[in-house]
Write a protein that holds these residues in place. Structure first.
Motif, PDB file in Angstrom:
ATOM      1  N   ASP A 168      18.049  81.071  50.558  1.00 14.20           N
ATOM      2  CA  ASP A 168      18.833  80.651  49.390  1.00 14.20           C
ATOM      3  C   ASP A 168      18.571  79.182  49.122  1.00 14.20           C
ATOM      4  OD1 ASP A 168      20.420  83.068  49.220  1.00 14.20           O
ATOM      5  OD2 ASP A 168      21.563  82.330  50.940  1.00 14.20           O
ATOM      6  N   THR A 225       7.841  90.872  57.824  1.00 16.86           N
ATOM      7  CA  THR A 225       8.615  89.626  57.880  1.00 16.86           C
ATOM      8  C   THR A 225       9.944  89.828  57.146  1.00 16.86           C
ATOM      9  OG1 THR A 225       7.555  88.853  55.866  1.00 16.86           O
ATOM     10  CG2 THR A 225       6.601  88.084  57.942  1.00 16.86           C
ATOM     11  N   THR A 226      10.912  89.028  57.497  1.00 14.52           N
ATOM     12  CA  THR A 226      12.211  89.043  56.805  1.00 14.52           C
ATOM     13  C   THR A 226      12.344  87.704  56.104  1.00 14.52           C
ATOM     14  OG1 THR A 226      13.125  90.548  58.409  1.00 14.52           O
ATOM     15  CG2 THR A 226      14.722  89.233  57.181  1.00 14.52           C
ATOM     16  N   ASN A 227      12.516  87.745  54.783  1.00 11.61           N
ATOM     17  CA  ASN A 227      12.351  86.528  53.981  1.00 11.61           C
ATOM     18  C   ASN A 227      13.628  86.013  53.334  1.00 11.61           C
ATOM     19  OD1 ASN A 227       9.728  88.582  53.082  1.00 11.61           O
ATOM     20  ND2 ASN A 227       9.310  86.730  54.252  1.00 11.61           N
ATOM     21  N   SER A 262       9.470  80.615  53.194  1.00  7.81           N
ATOM     22  CA  SER A 262       9.748  81.832  52.451  1.00  7.81           C
ATOM     23  C   SER A 262       9.437  81.638  50.956  1.00  7.81           C
ATOM     24  CB  SER A 262      11.191  82.305  52.690  1.00  7.81           C
ATOM     25  OG  SER A 262      11.370  83.583  52.124  1.00  7.81           O
ATOM     26  N   ASP A 297       4.327  79.150  55.325  1.00  2.00           N
ATOM     27  CA  ASP A 297       4.879  80.412  55.797  1.00  2.00           C
ATOM     28  C   ASP A 297       3.688  81.260  56.242  1.00  2.00           C
ATOM     29  OD1 ASP A 297       7.864  81.831  55.240  1.00  2.00           O
ATOM     30  OD2 ASP A 297       6.238  83.246  55.610  1.00  2.00           O
ATOM     31  N   ILE A 298       3.959  82.242  57.068  1.00  2.00           N
ATOM     32  CA  ILE A 298       2.879  83.161  57.468  1.00  2.00           C
ATOM     33  C   ILE A 298       2.614  84.204  56.377  1.00  2.00           C
ATOM     34  CG2 ILE A 298       4.367  84.882  58.636  1.00  2.00           C
ATOM     35  CD1 ILE A 298       2.215  85.066  60.813  1.00  2.00           C
ATOM     36  N   ASP A 299       3.631  84.447  55.537  1.00  2.00           N
ATOM     37  CA  ASP A 299       3.614  85.557  54.582  1.00  2.00           C
ATOM     38  C   ASP A 299       3.000  85.089  53.252  1.00  2.00           C
ATOM     39  OD1 ASP A 299       4.388  87.394  52.579  1.00  2.00           O
ATOM     40  OD2 ASP A 299       6.222  87.945  53.634  1.00  2.00           O
ATOM     41  N   ILE A 321       2.958  80.285  65.468  1.00  2.00           N
ATOM     42  CA  ILE A 321       2.590  80.506  66.879  1.00  2.00           C
ATOM     43  C   ILE A 321       1.100  80.253  67.138  1.00  2.00           C
ATOM     44  CG2 ILE A 321       4.532  82.073  67.312  1.00  2.00           C
ATOM     45  CD1 ILE A 321       2.283  84.311  67.551  1.00  2.00           C
ATOM     46  N   ARG A 363      13.875  76.705  60.043  1.00  2.00           N
ATOM     47  CA  ARG A 363      15.194  77.340  60.054  1.00  2.00           C
ATOM     48  C   ARG A 363      15.102  78.850  59.839  1.00  2.00           C
ATOM     49  NH1 ARG A 363      19.156  74.393  56.188  1.00  2.00           N
ATOM     50  NH2 ARG A 363      17.836  75.399  54.620  1.00  2.00           N
ATOM     51  N   ILE A 418       6.931  87.730  66.000  1.00  2.00           N
ATOM     52  CA  ILE A 418       8.176  88.403  65.607  1.00  2.00           C
ATOM     53  C   ILE A 418       8.506  89.524  66.597  1.00  2.00           C
ATOM     54  CG2 ILE A 418       9.275  89.794  63.794  1.00  2.00           C
ATOM     55  CD1 ILE A 418       7.430  88.280  61.774  1.00  2.00           C
ATOM     56  N   GLU A 456      14.042  76.681  50.040  1.00  2.00           N
ATOM     57  CA  GLU A 456      14.278  75.569  50.975  1.00  2.00           C
ATOM     58  C   GLU A 456      13.486  74.308  50.582  1.00  2.00           C
ATOM     59  OE1 GLU A 456      14.725  76.188  55.429  1.00  2.00           O
ATOM     60  OE2 GLU A 456      12.749  75.258  55.365  1.00  2.00           O
ATOM     61  N   TYR A 509      13.795  85.161  65.311  1.00  2.00           N
ATOM     62  CA  TYR A 509      12.987  86.380  65.461  1.00  2.00           C
ATOM     63  C   TYR A 509      12.033  86.300  66.653  1.00  2.00           C
ATOM     64  CZ  TYR A 509      14.728  87.129  60.770  1.00  2.00           C
ATOM     65  OH  TYR A 509      15.563  87.296  59.693  1.00  2.00           O
ATOM     66  N   PHE A 510      11.972  85.128  67.300  1.00  2.00           N
ATOM     67  CA  PHE A 510      10.972  84.926  68.349  1.00  2.00           C
ATOM     68  C   PHE A 510      11.573  85.099  69.746  1.00  2.00           C
ATOM     69  CE2 PHE A 510       8.260  81.665  65.698  1.00  2.00           C
ATOM     70  CZ  PHE A 510       7.938  82.679  64.806  1.00  2.00           C
ATOM     71  N   ALA A 556       8.765  74.553  57.482  1.00  2.59           N
ATOM     72  CA  ALA A 556       7.769  75.281  58.279  1.00  2.59           C
ATOM     73  C   ALA A 556       7.890  76.811  58.227  1.00  2.59           C
ATOM     74  CB  ALA A 556       7.828  74.800  59.718  1.00  2.59           C
ATOM     75  N   ARG A 599      20.906  76.486  51.336  1.00  3.43           N
ATOM     76  CA  ARG A 599      21.388  77.266  52.483  1.00  3.43           C
ATOM     77  C   ARG A 599      21.719  76.284  53.617  1.00  3.43           C
ATOM     78  NH1 ARG A 599      17.826  82.029  55.432  1.00  3.43           N
ATOM     79  NH2 ARG A 599      19.565  83.031  56.464  1.00  3.43           N
TER      80      ARG A 599
HETATM   81  C1  LIG Z   1      14.559  84.347  57.046  1.00  4.11           C
HETATM   82  S1  LIG Z   1      13.247  83.421  56.331  1.00  4.11           S
HETATM   83  C2  LIG Z   1      13.898  81.787  56.432  1.00  4.11           C
HETATM   84  C3  LIG Z   1      13.566  80.967  55.208  1.00  4.11           C
HETATM   85  C4  LIG Z   1      14.157  79.555  55.208  1.00  4.11           C
HETATM   86  N1  LIG Z   1      13.616  78.750  56.270  1.00  4.11           N
HETATM   87  C5  LIG Z   1      15.657  79.603  55.283  1.00  4.11           C
HETATM   88  O1  LIG Z   1      16.227  79.234  56.324  1.00  4.11           O
HETATM   89  O2  LIG Z   1      16.310  79.995  54.317  1.00  4.11           O
HETATM   90  C6  LIG Z   1      12.065  83.451  57.685  1.00  4.11           C
HETATM   91  C7  LIG Z   1      10.638  83.155  57.251  1.00  4.11           C
HETATM   92  O3  LIG Z   1       9.828  82.957  58.415  1.00  4.11           O
HETATM   93  C8  LIG Z   1       8.549  83.455  58.150  1.00  4.11           C
HETATM   94  N2  LIG Z   1       7.821  83.660  59.422  1.00  4.11           N
HETATM   95  C9  LIG Z   1       7.974  84.665  60.314  1.00  4.11           C
HETATM   96  N3  LIG Z   1       7.122  84.516  61.338  1.00  4.11           N
HETATM   97  C10 LIG Z   1       6.404  83.390  61.083  1.00  4.11           C
HETATM   98  C11 LIG Z   1       5.361  82.705  61.773  1.00  4.11           C
HETATM   99  N4  LIG Z   1       4.861  83.158  62.915  1.00  4.11           N
HETATM  100  N5  LIG Z   1       4.862  81.579  61.222  1.00  4.11           N
HETATM  101  C12 LIG Z   1       5.340  81.113  60.034  1.00  4.11           C
HETATM  102  N6  LIG Z   1       6.319  81.720  59.332  1.00  4.11           N
HETATM  103  C13 LIG Z   1       6.857  82.831  59.870  1.00  4.11           C
HETATM  104  C14 LIG Z   1       8.806  84.727  57.364  1.00  4.11           C
HETATM  105  O4  LIG Z   1       7.691  85.130  56.627  1.00  4.11           O
HETATM  106  C15 LIG Z   1       9.999  84.323  56.496  1.00  4.11           C
HETATM  107  O5  LIG Z   1       9.592  83.941  55.206  1.00  4.11           O
END
Ligand SMILES: C[S@@+](CC[C@H](N)C(=O)[O-])C[C@H]1O[C@@H](n2cnc3c(N)ncnc32)[C@H](O)[C@@H]1O
Length: 285
Positions: free
Chosen positions: A91, A86-88, A126, A154-156, A214, A230, A35, A130, A235-236, A123, A94
């Protein structure tokens, strides 16, 4: 007057976030989760980590920084730190065009094959909206003699708990098209009033796992018909987007599809995907 005094007192007691501490937090979250926190996100670091500082009984960001520098790589504090940054936002349904593409283009072709189980990986799932959307759509549009399985990761670890629970505030009900409000969820009664849950026969199609995109490991090779990745690549930094898309390419079956977020792109990256729609890619055999 009293409230203002209290706020000012609070502000005076808010620790300052020094530049060197900020840079440390930003560099470790990028190293661990990929991130990249651009300057516009620096306030978020301050507000999200502040609560952790008081929870740990610390007085400054520097003390928290020193704590992180002194702990082992597998200390549980790292997971808490990651969860906080993280930003989660997510919807149900979505970016609905993806689900329309699934129903109109992907499933009719897949149904002509002799495959029995349609396999999907959500992948960056959140809090579960989804993968449950996928499960609702697949339940409705795959015939009775075909099955499906969804892996959600998810990582979180906190959002994964919410996802596994499959209970949502009733204010989210309107995200579901009417036919799914009627068929896919159950409204809570008595103590559970104000909540709904995903019906068990839909929930049981989704399994959950913590996974860091990653990291080198993947949940299989040529294993999925569809991957949704998605609203996370955004964020990467470019080199992590490149790493992740290569990994997803080998995880997908030949002929499978990848959905990325509508505001994400693979532009500027050398890749082998065929673009077949807005933020939709195919691994052409
Ligand atoms: C904004 S949400 C998107 C959720 C869903 N995919 C959507 O589009 O509605 C982003 C998600 O990516 C996860 N995330 C961030 N870095 C990650 C990583 N390195 N590996 C797996 N998940 C990651 C965050 O924890 C968060 O829950």
């Amino acid at each position: 007057m009293i409230a203002n005094a209290a706020k000012n007192w609070g502000a005076q007691n808010t620790p300052e976030l020094e530049e060197h501490d900020l840079l440390y937090f930003c560099s470790v979250i990028e190293e661990r989760a990929g991130i990249y926190l651009k300057p516009a996100k620096h306030d978020l670091v301050r507000t999200r980590l502040r609560s952790r500082i008081s929870a740990r009984g610390l007085e400054s960001f520097t003390e928290y920084c020193d704590l992180l520098k002194g702990i082992a790589k597998n200390d549980p504090e790292w997971q808490i730190f990651t969860n906080l940054l993280t930003t989660n936002k997510t919807d149900f349904f979505r970016e609905i065009k993806h689900f329309e593409f699934l129903v109109e283009k992907i499933l009719p072709t897949w149904l002509k094959t002799s495959e029995k189980t349609f396999k999907v990986w959500s992948a960056a799932s959140s809090t579960g909206e989804e993968p449950y959307t996928l499960a609702m759509v697949l339940q409705r549009h795959l015939g009775k003699d075909r099955d499906f399985k969804i892996l959600a990761s998810d990582i979180d670890t906190e959002v994964l708990k919410t996802a596994q629970n499959a209970v949502y505030a009733v204010s989210k009900k309107s995200e579901l098209p009417l036919e799914y409000q009627q068929s896919a969820i159950e409204l809570g009664q008595d103590n559970a009033r104000g909540w709904f849950r995903i019906k068990p026969q839909i929930k049981e199609k989704v399994s959950f796992k913590q996974h860091n995109l990653i990291e080198k490991s993947a949940p299989g090779q040529n294993a999925f018909d569809l991957i949704l990745c998605r609203n996370v690549l955004i964020y990467f930094a470019q080199e992590n987007v490149d790493f992740v898309q290569t990994k997803l390419f080998s995880t997908l079956k030949p002929g499978g599809h990848l959905f990325i977020g509508h505001s994400e792109s693979l532009q500027g990256i050398k890749h082998q995907w065929k673009s077949v729609g807005p933020s939709i890619f195919k691994k052409v055999p």
